[in-house]
Design a protein around this motif. Structure first.
Motif, PDB file in Angstrom:
ATOM      1  N   GLN A  63       0.832  -1.214   0.000  1.00 59.81           N
ATOM      2  CA  GLN A  63       0.000   0.000   0.000  1.00 59.81           C
ATOM      3  C   GLN A  63       0.869   1.268   0.000  1.00 59.81           C
ATOM      4  O   GLN A  63       0.388   2.349   0.291  1.00 59.81           O
ATOM      5  N   LEU A  64       2.149   1.073  -0.324  1.00 59.55           N
ATOM      6  CA  LEU A  64       3.074   2.205  -0.421  1.00 59.55           C
ATOM      7  C   LEU A  64       3.860   2.140  -1.736  1.00 59.55           C
ATOM      8  O   LEU A  64       4.922   2.722  -1.866  1.00 59.55           O
ATOM      9  N   HIS A  65       3.307   1.388  -2.688  1.00 56.76           N
ATOM     10  CA  HIS A  65       3.988   1.258  -3.980  1.00 56.76           C
ATOM     11  C   HIS A  65       3.728   2.474  -4.865  1.00 56.76           C
ATOM     12  O   HIS A  65       2.758   3.209  -4.682  1.00 56.76           O
ATOM     13  N   LEU A 104       7.373   4.471  10.327  1.00 58.84           N
ATOM     14  CA  LEU A 104       8.539   3.645  10.684  1.00 58.84           C
ATOM     15  C   LEU A 104       9.639   3.691   9.635  1.00 58.84           C
ATOM     16  O   LEU A 104      10.830   3.639   9.963  1.00 58.84           O
ATOM     17  N   HIS A 105       9.243   3.779   8.360  1.00 56.65           N
ATOM     18  CA  HIS A 105      10.244   3.685   7.287  1.00 56.65           C
ATOM     19  C   HIS A 105      11.244   4.837   7.312  1.00 56.65           C
ATOM     20  O   HIS A 105      12.294   4.763   6.681  1.00 56.65           O
ATOM     21  N   ARG A 106      10.930   5.878   8.057  1.00 53.36           N
ATOM     22  CA  ARG A 106      11.820   7.057   8.074  1.00 53.36           C
ATOM     23  C   ARG A 106      13.031   6.857   8.974  1.00 53.36           C
ATOM     24  O   ARG A 106      13.950   7.671   8.964  1.00 53.36           O
ATOM     25  N   GLY A 110      13.349   1.683  12.516  1.00 58.42           N
ATOM     26  CA  GLY A 110      11.936   1.433  12.246  1.00 58.42           C
ATOM     27  C   GLY A 110      11.727   0.649  10.964  1.00 58.42           C
ATOM     28  O   GLY A 110      10.756  -0.090  10.816  1.00 58.42           O
ATOM     29  N   GLN A 111      12.674   0.813  10.024  1.00 55.16           N
ATOM     30  CA  GLN A 111      12.526   0.154   8.713  1.00 55.16           C
ATOM     31  C   GLN A 111      12.366  -1.366   8.803  1.00 55.16           C
ATOM     32  O   GLN A 111      11.488  -1.930   8.135  1.00 55.16           O
ATOM     33  N   PRO A 112      13.171  -2.074   9.610  1.00 56.90           N
ATOM     34  CA  PRO A 112      12.985  -3.530   9.636  1.00 56.90           C
ATOM     35  C   PRO A 112      11.579  -3.936  10.088  1.00 56.90           C
ATOM     36  O   PRO A 112      11.002  -4.877   9.553  1.00 56.90           O
ATOM     37  N   LEU A 113      11.027  -3.188  11.055  1.00 62.70           N
ATOM     38  CA  LEU A 113       9.677  -3.513  11.528  1.00 62.70           C
ATOM     39  C   LEU A 113       8.643  -3.201  10.451  1.00 62.70           C
ATOM     40  O   LEU A 113       7.704  -3.973  10.225  1.00 62.70           O
ATOM     41  N   CYS A 114       8.832  -2.074   9.767  1.00 60.43           N
ATOM     42  CA  CYS A 114       7.915  -1.711   8.692  1.00 60.43           C
ATOM     43  C   CYS A 114       7.922  -2.791   7.603  1.00 60.43           C
ATOM     44  O   CYS A 114       6.871  -3.259   7.154  1.00 60.43           O
ATOM     45  N   CYS A 115       9.117  -3.230   7.186  1.00 59.25           N
ATOM     46  CA  CYS A 115       9.217  -4.277   6.161  1.00 59.25           C
ATOM     47  C   CYS A 115       8.630  -5.596   6.674  1.00 59.25           C
ATOM     48  O   CYS A 115       8.019  -6.345   5.914  1.00 59.25           O
ATOM     49  N   HIS A 116       8.807  -5.864   7.960  1.00 57.14           N
ATOM     50  CA  HIS A 116       8.245  -7.087   8.538  1.00 57.14           C
ATOM     51  C   HIS A 116       6.716  -7.043   8.463  1.00 57.14           C
ATOM     52  O   HIS A 116       6.078  -8.000   8.023  1.00 57.14           O
ATOM     53  N   LEU A 117       6.144  -5.907   8.862  1.00 57.89           N
ATOM     54  CA  LEU A 117       4.679  -5.783   8.907  1.00 57.89           C
ATOM     55  C   LEU A 117       4.071  -5.750   7.506  1.00 57.89           C
ATOM     56  O   LEU A 117       3.009  -6.325   7.264  1.00 57.89           O
ATOM     57  N   ARG A 118       4.753  -5.067   6.576  1.00 55.63           N
ATOM     58  CA  ARG A 118       4.127  -4.789   5.279  1.00 55.63           C
ATOM     59  C   ARG A 118       4.582  -5.765   4.188  1.00 55.63           C
ATOM     60  O   ARG A 118       4.023  -5.774   3.097  1.00 55.63           O
ATOM     61  N   LYS A 119       5.617  -6.569   4.474  1.00 56.20           N
ATOM     62  CA  LYS A 119       6.086  -7.520   3.457  1.00 56.20           C
ATOM     63  C   LYS A 119       6.133  -8.961   3.984  1.00 56.20           C
ATOM     64  O   LYS A 119       5.533  -9.859   3.410  1.00 56.20           O
ATOM     65  N   GLU A 120       6.873  -9.162   5.079  1.00 59.19           N
ATOM     66  CA  GLU A 120       7.045 -10.544   5.563  1.00 59.19           C
ATOM     67  C   GLU A 120       5.727 -11.168   6.024  1.00 59.19           C
ATOM     68  O   GLU A 120       5.440 -12.318   5.697  1.00 59.19           O
ATOM     69  N   GLY A 198      11.167  -0.487  -5.176  1.00 58.81           N
ATOM     70  CA  GLY A 198      10.358  -1.022  -4.078  1.00 58.81           C
ATOM     71  C   GLY A 198       9.283  -0.020  -3.710  1.00 58.81           C
ATOM     72  O   GLY A 198       8.713   0.638  -4.581  1.00 58.81           O
ATOM     73  N   CYS A 199       9.028   0.131  -2.406  1.00 58.09           N
ATOM     74  CA  CYS A 199       8.010   1.094  -1.963  1.00 58.09           C
ATOM     75  C   CYS A 199       8.452   2.521  -2.304  1.00 58.09           C
ATOM     76  O   CYS A 199       9.635   2.862  -2.189  1.00 58.09           O
ATOM     77  N   ALA A 200       7.476   3.361  -2.637  1.00 57.93           N
ATOM     78  CA  ALA A 200       7.788   4.729  -3.063  1.00 57.93           C
ATOM     79  C   ALA A 200       8.573   5.536  -2.014  1.00 57.93           C
ATOM     80  O   ALA A 200       9.536   6.224  -2.374  1.00 57.93           O
ATOM     81  N   PRO A 201       8.220   5.459  -0.721  1.00 54.63           N
ATOM     82  CA  PRO A 201       8.963   6.310   0.225  1.00 54.63           C
ATOM     83  C   PRO A 201      10.421   5.873   0.411  1.00 54.63           C
ATOM     84  O   PRO A 201      11.216   6.639   0.952  1.00 54.63           O
ATOM     85  N   CYS A 202      10.752   4.674  -0.017  1.00 53.49           N
ATOM     86  CA  CYS A 202      12.095   4.126   0.227  1.00 53.49           C
ATOM     87  C   CYS A 202      12.868   3.887  -1.061  1.00 53.49           C
ATOM     88  O   CYS A 202      13.843   3.131  -1.081  1.00 53.49           O
ATOM     89  N   THR A 203      12.434   4.490  -2.155  1.00 55.06           N
ATOM     90  CA  THR A 203      13.091   4.253  -3.450  1.00 55.06           C
ATOM     91  C   THR A 203      13.339   5.576  -4.164  1.00 55.06           C
ATOM     92  O   THR A 203      12.430   6.392  -4.297  1.00 55.06           O
ATOM     93  N   ARG A 216      17.765   2.437  -2.922  1.00 55.32           N
ATOM     94  CA  ARG A 216      16.848   1.859  -1.937  1.00 55.32           C
ATOM     95  C   ARG A 216      17.244   2.350  -0.549  1.00 55.32           C
ATOM     96  O   ARG A 216      18.396   2.242  -0.149  1.00 55.32           O
ATOM     97  N   TRP A 217      16.304   2.855   0.189  1.00 62.29           N
ATOM     98  CA  TRP A 217      16.504   3.362   1.562  1.00 62.29           C
ATOM     99  C   TRP A 217      17.653   4.386   1.611  1.00 62.29           C
ATOM    100  O   TRP A 217      18.375   4.463   2.591  1.00 62.29           O
ATOM    101  N   ARG A 218      17.764   5.167   0.575  1.00 55.20           N
ATOM    102  CA  ARG A 218      18.836   6.167   0.523  1.00 55.20           C
ATOM    103  C   ARG A 218      18.738   7.125   1.717  1.00 55.20           C
ATOM    104  O   ARG A 218      19.748   7.578   2.248  1.00 55.20           O
TER     105      ARG A 218
HETATM  106  S1  SF4 Z   1      10.343  -0.618   1.845  1.00 53.31           S
HETATM  107 FE1  SF4 Z   1       8.110  -0.425   2.231  1.00 53.31          FE
HETATM  108  S2  SF4 Z   1       7.732  -1.841   3.865  1.00 53.31           S
HETATM  109 FE2  SF4 Z   1       9.955  -1.471   3.861  1.00 53.31          FE
HETATM  110  S3  SF4 Z   1      10.353   0.304   5.233  1.00 53.31           S
HETATM  111 FE3  SF4 Z   1      10.006   1.156   3.208  1.00 53.31          FE
HETATM  112  S4  SF4 Z   1       7.800   1.622   3.160  1.00 53.31           S
HETATM  113 FE4  SF4 Z   1       8.116   0.162   4.824  1.00 53.31          FE
END
Ligand code: SF4
Length: 248
Positions: A63-65, A104-106, A110-120, A198-203, A216-218
């Motif tokens: 939901q963040l693509h 969390l992604h900021r 927080g990023q590992p938890l965000c990826c865990h919740l939204r991907k894993e 990947g997700c828009a906020p992290c790409t 990614r996660w720049r």
């Molecule tokens: S890549 Fe997506 S799921 Fe992972 S931290 Fe960024 S917004 Fe969250």
């Protein structure tokens, strides 16, 4: 059928289309192709289409693509009649922000938890839904970094699945060539200097000379020169260190 011994050597030395057929013969519809909608996923979805393999194609919609990512998924559905199953996290980004009091992604922690919740977690849900025993991923050794030794076949103990990497020995130019030869749809953001999407906020796009994953996660690049390179949805990324020395 599901207890059949996997001949890793035969799998590794087979033609890539035959690798898909081998997986199909072993697992039928108890396999998931985890599709990122990137170029490697395009090759694999096209091969699944060509071979008629029964693999379930699963797209994890965080939901963040980018809207362009959803557009590629829809193009594959339209062009090849593929059934692509979209799975989402249990909570929306807005609810997640409320629960954790922030995006969390900021944050680096927080990023590992965000990826865990939204991907894993959505992947686990998909594995349960299809009672999957195997995963097909698009990882390639040619990507370098933590993927330079990715095996043809491994396993993911988190979801008790055998993991097949049919493109493990492919190169980027082979991917490009395949997509061109077969006129396979390609994510439009590659045309705007994005190299890994990947997700828009992290790409972000990459600059000339940067590693493909530098975008990614720049925003999480920190003073010790490290930034996350992987979301760890792929178990082999998790065990090969998710934070690599930043070379950019
Ligand atoms: S890549 Fe997506 S799921 Fe992972 S931290 Fe960024 S917004 Fe969250």
């Amino acid at each position: 059928m599901l207890t059949a011994e996997i001949n890793k050597e035969a799998f590794s030395s087979a033609d890539t289309l035959d690798r898909i057929r081998i997986i199909d013969a072993l697992y039928g519809d108890r396999v998931i192709h985890l599709s990122s909608m990137q170029k490697t996923a395009g090759v694999l979805m096209h091969m699944i289409y060509r071979t008629g393999a029964r693999a379930n194609i699963v797209f994890i919609d965080t939901q963040l693509h980018f809207p362009e990512t959803l557009a590629v998924r829809d193009k594959f559905r339209e062009k090849y009649g593929l059934e692509i199953v979209t799975v989402q996290p249990d909570i929306t980004p807005q609810v997640q922000n409320k629960i954790y009091g922030t995006e969390l992604h900021r944050f680096i922690d927080g990023q590992p938890l965000c990826c865990h919740l939204r991907k894993e977690l959505p992947l686990k849900k998909a594995v349960e839904r299809f009672q999957a025993k195997a995963l097909i991923t698009g990882l390639m050794r040619a990507e370098g970094n933590g993927r330079s030794q990715v095996p043809a076949v491994s396993s993911d103990p988190r979801i008790k699945c055998t993991v097949f990497n049919p493109l493990f020995d492919w190169t980027s130019s082979q991917i490009e060539d395949y997509l061109r030869r077969h006129d396979v749809p390609v994510h439009s953001l590659y045309g705007q200097s994005y190299a890994s999407i990947g997700c828009a906020p992290c790409t972000t796009p990459v600059n000339p000379g940067e590693d493909d994953r530098a975008g990614r996660w720049r925003h999480l690049r920190v003073s010790n020169g490290c930034q996350p390179l992987y979301c760890n949805i792929n178990y082999s990324d998790k065990i090969n260190h998710s934070a690599q020395k930043n070379t950019t």
